[in-house]
Write a protein that holds these residues in place. Structure first.
Motif, short mmCIF file in Angstrom:
data_model
loop_
_atom_site.label_atom_id
_atom_site.label_comp_id
_atom_site.label_asym_id
_atom_site.label_seq_id
_atom_site.Cartn_x
_atom_site.Cartn_y
_atom_site.Cartn_z
N VAL A 115 0.90 -1.12 0.06
CA VAL A 115 -0.05 -0.06 -0.17
C VAL A 115 0.75 1.21 0.13
CG1 VAL A 115 -1.62 1.44 1.49
CG2 VAL A 115 -1.80 -1.01 0.99
N ASP A 116 1.89 1.01 0.79
CA ASP A 116 2.85 2.53 0.84
C ASP A 116 3.38 2.78 -0.55
OD1 ASP A 116 2.32 2.49 3.50
OD2 ASP A 116 4.36 1.75 4.14
N SER A 130 0.43 4.36 -2.82
CA SER A 130 -0.45 5.00 -2.02
C SER A 130 -0.73 6.55 -2.81
CB SER A 130 -0.22 5.41 -0.54
OG SER A 130 0.95 6.10 -0.43
N LEU A 176 -7.12 -1.07 -2.67
CA LEU A 176 -6.75 0.17 -2.15
C LEU A 176 -7.45 1.06 -3.21
CD1 LEU A 176 -5.07 2.39 -1.05
CD2 LEU A 176 -3.16 1.59 -2.45
N LYS A 206 -9.94 4.29 -2.32
CA LYS A 206 -9.46 5.73 -2.81
C LYS A 206 -10.73 6.24 -3.49
CE LYS A 206 -5.39 6.86 -3.51
NZ LYS A 206 -3.95 6.98 -4.16
N VAL A 250 -5.58 11.04 -0.45
CA VAL A 250 -4.25 10.22 0.11
C VAL A 250 -4.15 10.49 1.58
CG1 VAL A 250 -2.96 10.00 -2.22
CG2 VAL A 250 -2.41 11.95 -0.56
N LEU A 300 -6.31 4.24 6.16
CA LEU A 300 -7.08 3.14 5.55
C LEU A 300 -7.81 2.50 6.55
CD1 LEU A 300 -4.32 1.73 3.06
CD2 LEU A 300 -6.28 2.89 2.70
#
Length: 93
Positions: free
Chosen positions: A15-16, A19, A72, A76, A83, A87
């Motif tokens: 995810v990082d 993102s 993700l 979003k 951002v 989450l």
């Protein structure tokens, strides 16, 4: 310092790395992933330049790259691609 050896941390690595991408770009990346989980992890690690330790952690916990990317992107889209939105917990539906 390496993060703790948990599945959640392995997912956080995925995810990082994406993102800041738009939901459309995340979906496009997910659509290019191979079907096999091991192959998708290798491809993802190469595509986003993860370290060997990060890649190993994701492999160890058998994280489905395409699933996490699509989750993700969906999250979003629902939250307006903000951002800074935190989450939800992994077990929340």
């Amino acid at each position: 310092m390496m993060r703790p050896d948990t599945r959640d941390h392995a997912i956080d690595i995925v995810v990082d790395r994406v993102s800041l991408m738009s939901p459309a770009a995340i979906r496009a990346l997910a659509s290019e992933m191979p079907v096999g989980i091991a192959e998708a992890i290798e491809d993802f690690c190469h595509t986003v330049a993860l370290s060997p330790d990060e890649c190993h952690l994701i492999k160890k916990h058998n994280v489905s790259i395409a699933y996490e990317l699509l989750e993700l992107a969906k999250y979003k889209e629902v939250h307006g691609n903000n951002v800074t939105v935190e989450l939800p917990p992994r077990n929340a539906k």
